[in-house]
Write a protein that holds these residues in place. Structure first.
Motif, PDB file in Angstrom:
ATOM      1  N   ASP A   1       0.817  -1.215   0.000  1.00 50.55           N
ATOM      2  CA  ASP A   1       0.000   0.000   0.000  1.00 50.55           C
ATOM      3  C   ASP A   1       0.851   1.266   0.000  1.00 50.55           C
ATOM      4  OD1 ASP A   1       0.536  -0.692   2.783  1.00 50.55           O
ATOM      5  OD2 ASP A   1      -0.883   0.904   3.309  1.00 50.55           O
ATOM      6  N   ASP A   2       2.150   1.171   0.297  1.00 53.80           N
ATOM      7  CA  ASP A   2       3.028   2.337   0.210  1.00 53.80           C
ATOM      8  C   ASP A   2       3.147   2.848  -1.231  1.00 53.80           C
ATOM      9  OD1 ASP A   2       4.474  -0.131  -0.270  1.00 53.80           O
ATOM     10  OD2 ASP A   2       6.337   1.022  -0.202  1.00 53.80           O
ATOM     11  N   TRP A   3       2.809   2.005  -2.219  1.00 53.75           N
ATOM     12  CA  TRP A   3       2.845   2.430  -3.617  1.00 53.75           C
ATOM     13  C   TRP A   3       1.805   3.506  -3.918  1.00 53.75           C
ATOM     14  CZ3 TRP A   3       5.730   1.313  -8.014  1.00 53.75           C
ATOM     15  CH2 TRP A   3       6.816   0.455  -7.810  1.00 53.75           C
ATOM     16  N   LEU A   4       0.841   3.696  -3.047  1.00 49.78           N
ATOM     17  CA  LEU A   4      -0.164   4.742  -3.270  1.00 49.78           C
ATOM     18  C   LEU A   4       0.400   6.128  -2.988  1.00 49.78           C
ATOM     19  CD1 LEU A   4      -3.304   2.958  -1.833  1.00 49.78           C
ATOM     20  CD2 LEU A   4      -2.748   3.379  -4.243  1.00 49.78           C
ATOM     21  N   ASP A   5       1.564   6.195  -2.373  1.00 48.95           N
ATOM     22  CA  ASP A   5       2.228   7.476  -2.100  1.00 48.95           C
ATOM     23  C   ASP A   5       3.419   7.625  -3.041  1.00 48.95           C
ATOM     24  OD1 ASP A   5       0.533   7.982   0.177  1.00 48.95           O
ATOM     25  OD2 ASP A   5       1.727   6.485   1.260  1.00 48.95           O
ATOM     26  N   GLY A   6       3.629   8.828  -3.535  1.00 49.30           N
ATOM     27  CA  GLY A   6       4.774   9.086  -4.401  1.00 49.30           C
ATOM     28  C   GLY A   6       4.710   8.375  -5.736  1.00 49.30           C
ATOM     29  N   SER A   7       3.509   8.197  -6.262  1.00 51.74           N
ATOM     30  CA  SER A   7       3.349   7.520  -7.556  1.00 51.74           C
ATOM     31  C   SER A   7       2.545   8.381  -8.524  1.00 51.74           C
ATOM     32  CB  SER A   7       2.612   6.185  -7.389  1.00 51.74           C
ATOM     33  OG  SER A   7       3.419   5.241  -6.746  1.00 51.74           O
ATOM     34  N   PHE A   8       2.918   8.277  -9.794  1.00 51.17           N
ATOM     35  CA  PHE A   8       2.134   8.858 -10.876  1.00 51.17           C
ATOM     36  C   PHE A   8       1.257   7.741 -11.411  1.00 51.17           C
ATOM     37  CE2 PHE A   8       1.276  10.104 -15.261  1.00 51.17           C
ATOM     38  CZ  PHE A   8       0.891  11.427 -15.085  1.00 51.17           C
ATOM     39  N   VAL A   9      -0.066   7.941 -11.360  1.00 53.78           N
ATOM     40  CA  VAL A   9      -0.990   6.898 -11.791  1.00 53.78           C
ATOM     41  C   VAL A   9      -1.357   7.106 -13.261  1.00 53.78           C
ATOM     42  CG1 VAL A   9      -3.066   8.083 -10.949  1.00 53.78           C
ATOM     43  CG2 VAL A   9      -3.101   5.628 -11.245  1.00 53.78           C
ATOM     44  N   ILE A  10      -1.232   6.028 -14.029  1.00 50.04           N
ATOM     45  CA  ILE A  10      -1.700   6.024 -15.416  1.00 50.04           C
ATOM     46  C   ILE A  10      -3.183   5.685 -15.334  1.00 50.04           C
ATOM     47  CG2 ILE A  10      -1.526   4.921 -17.676  1.00 50.04           C
ATOM     48  CD1 ILE A  10       0.972   6.592 -16.831  1.00 50.04           C
ATOM     49  N   THR A  11      -4.020   6.668 -15.630  1.00 49.84           N
ATOM     50  CA  THR A  11      -5.460   6.499 -15.479  1.00 49.84           C
ATOM     51  C   THR A  11      -6.045   5.755 -16.678  1.00 49.84           C
ATOM     52  OG1 THR A  11      -5.453   8.569 -14.247  1.00 49.84           O
ATOM     53  CG2 THR A  11      -7.594   7.714 -14.921  1.00 49.84           C
ATOM     54  N   GLU A  12      -5.694   6.171 -17.862  1.00 52.25           N
ATOM     55  CA  GLU A  12      -6.166   5.507 -19.089  1.00 52.25           C
ATOM     56  C   GLU A  12      -5.063   5.559 -20.133  1.00 52.25           C
ATOM     57  OE1 GLU A  12      -8.987   3.913 -19.332  1.00 52.25           O
ATOM     58  OE2 GLU A  12     -10.212   4.802 -17.752  1.00 52.25           O
ATOM     59  N   LEU A  13      -4.939   4.481 -20.893  1.00 52.29           N
ATOM     60  CA  LEU A  13      -4.062   4.396 -22.056  1.00 52.29           C
ATOM     61  C   LEU A  13      -4.786   3.537 -23.080  1.00 52.29           C
ATOM     62  CD1 LEU A  13      -1.494   4.526 -23.790  1.00 52.29           C
ATOM     63  CD2 LEU A  13      -0.534   2.715 -22.357  1.00 52.29           C
ATOM     64  N   HIS A  14      -5.107   4.124 -24.225  1.00 56.46           N
ATOM     65  CA  HIS A  14      -5.825   3.386 -25.264  1.00 56.46           C
ATOM     66  C   HIS A  14      -5.291   3.768 -26.638  1.00 56.46           C
ATOM     67  CE1 HIS A  14      -8.674   1.840 -22.384  1.00 56.46           C
ATOM     68  NE2 HIS A  14      -8.757   3.064 -21.887  1.00 56.46           N
ATOM     69  N   VAL A  15      -5.142   2.760 -27.482  1.00 60.18           N
ATOM     70  CA  VAL A  15      -4.717   2.960 -28.866  1.00 60.18           C
ATOM     71  C   VAL A  15      -5.731   2.251 -29.758  1.00 60.18           C
ATOM     72  CG1 VAL A  15      -2.885   2.531 -30.557  1.00 60.18           C
ATOM     73  CG2 VAL A  15      -2.285   3.091 -28.185  1.00 60.18           C
ATOM     74  N   HIS A  16      -6.168   2.948 -30.794  1.00 60.47           N
ATOM     75  CA  HIS A  16      -7.108   2.366 -31.751  1.00 60.47           C
ATOM     76  C   HIS A  16      -6.515   1.060 -32.290  1.00 60.47           C
ATOM     77  CE1 HIS A  16      -9.389   1.787 -35.436  1.00 60.47           C
ATOM     78  NE2 HIS A  16     -10.299   2.609 -34.944  1.00 60.47           N
ATOM     79  N   PRO A  17      -7.324  -0.004 -32.389  1.00 66.42           N
ATOM     80  CA  PRO A  17      -6.798  -1.299 -32.846  1.00 66.42           C
ATOM     81  C   PRO A  17      -6.026  -1.232 -34.168  1.00 66.42           C
ATOM     82  CG  PRO A  17      -9.005  -1.582 -31.991  1.00 66.42           C
ATOM     83  CD  PRO A  17      -8.744  -0.095 -32.008  1.00 66.42           C
ATOM     84  N   GLY A  18      -6.416  -0.339 -35.056  1.00 63.06           N
ATOM     85  CA  GLY A  18      -5.706  -0.207 -36.326  1.00 63.06           C
ATOM     86  C   GLY A  18      -4.302   0.358 -36.192  1.00 63.06           C
ATOM     87  N   TYR A  19      -3.961   0.866 -35.012  1.00 62.24           N
ATOM     88  CA  TYR A  19      -2.639   1.460 -34.780  1.00 62.24           C
ATOM     89  C   TYR A  19      -1.878   0.746 -33.669  1.00 62.24           C
ATOM     90  CZ  TYR A  19      -3.981   5.097 -37.979  1.00 62.24           C
ATOM     91  OH  TYR A  19      -4.350   5.765 -39.114  1.00 62.24           O
ATOM     92  N   GLN A  20      -2.395  -0.370 -33.195  1.00 62.56           N
ATOM     93  CA  GLN A  20      -1.702  -1.128 -32.156  1.00 62.56           C
ATOM     94  C   GLN A  20      -0.524  -1.890 -32.760  1.00 62.56           C
ATOM     95  OE1 GLN A  20      -4.718  -3.429 -30.120  1.00 62.56           O
ATOM     96  NE2 GLN A  20      -5.710  -1.594 -29.323  1.00 62.56           N
ATOM     97  N   ASN A  21       0.380  -2.309 -31.886  1.00 62.53           N
ATOM     98  CA  ASN A  21       1.588  -3.056 -32.273  1.00 62.53           C
ATOM     99  C   ASN A  21       2.533  -2.244 -33.154  1.00 62.53           C
ATOM    100  OD1 ASN A  21       0.741  -5.464 -30.903  1.00 62.53           O
ATOM    101  ND2 ASN A  21      -0.737  -5.730 -32.575  1.00 62.53           N
ATOM    102  N   ARG A  22       2.517  -0.932 -32.972  1.00 61.15           N
ATOM    103  CA  ARG A  22       3.430  -0.046 -33.704  1.00 61.15           C
ATOM    104  C   ARG A  22       4.262   0.802 -32.741  1.00 61.15           C
ATOM    105  NH1 ARG A  22      -0.077   2.574 -38.669  1.00 61.15           N
ATOM    106  NH2 ARG A  22      -1.242   0.704 -39.234  1.00 61.15           N
TER     107      ARG A  22
END
Length: 188
Positions: A100-121
């Motif tokens: 639970d110490d990871w909740l302090d001093g962390s930058f949270v990635i809230t959302e990351l999404h890539v359109h399927p036509g542009y994934q794996n690039r």
């Protein structure tokens, strides 16, 4: 759509990574998320309000990936705050694992999404490394559906490790894993 802001990073396939005014482009971003994550109109409407609220939080920022002027991927995050809803849900799971110490001093990635036509690039990799490179926090945390997936493989390749698994969010049909990594993220 030209992204506002300063430096833009040109990517193979003429994909440009740069700052994104997510509040102004929330509908375009959620259209990408809907296709990438399989969201229906009702879920998109709920997430729209969440994104707009998140972008008012201190330190929240977003990046977009554009190709031919169209938004094809985005990421946003912020310094973690134990009072935020996400933290209150994951905290007991992290505490049970001694993390639970990871909740302090962390930058949270809230959302990351890539359109399927542009994934794996390499678009997702570029988005997450670029946003975390400017973080003031010494580490980053995120949650991802708890299955072996390309997303989880990407996160592991960047140095993220499982901190808690089988995390249940109230409205999510599938369990999630909470992952954490020291910053800067690992490069290939």
């Amino acid at each position: 759509m030209r992204l506002p802001g300063h430096a833009h990073r040109r990517h193979p396939d003429d994909i440009v990574i740069g700052p994104l005014d997510l509040s102004a482009h929330v509908d375009e971003a959620l259209a990408v998320q809907a296709v990438a994550f399989g969201l229906g109109p009702d879920e998109v409407a709920v997430r729209r309000q969440i994104v707009l609220r998140h972008m008012t939080y201190p330190g929240a920022r977003a990046l977009g990936a554009t190709a031919a002027g169209l938004l094809v991927g985005f990421i946003y995050g912020m310094p973690n705050d134990r009072g935020h809803w996400w933290s209150t849900v994951v905290e007991p799971y992290l505490r049970a694992q001694g993390h639970d110490d990871w909740l302090d001093g962390s930058f949270v990635i809230t959302e990351l999404h890539v359109h399927p036509g542009y994934q794996n690039r390499g678009v997702g990799r570029s988005l997450i490394t670029t946003i975390t490179d400017s973080a003031l926090e010494p580490r980053s945390i995120l949650s991802a559906i708890d299955v072996e997936s390309p997303a989880r493989g990407l996160y592991r390749s960047l140095g993220y490790q499982d901190l808690a698994r089988q995390v249940l969010f109230p409205s999510a049909p599938k369990p999630y894993a909470v992952m954490g990594a020291p910053l800067p993220l690992r490069r290939r």
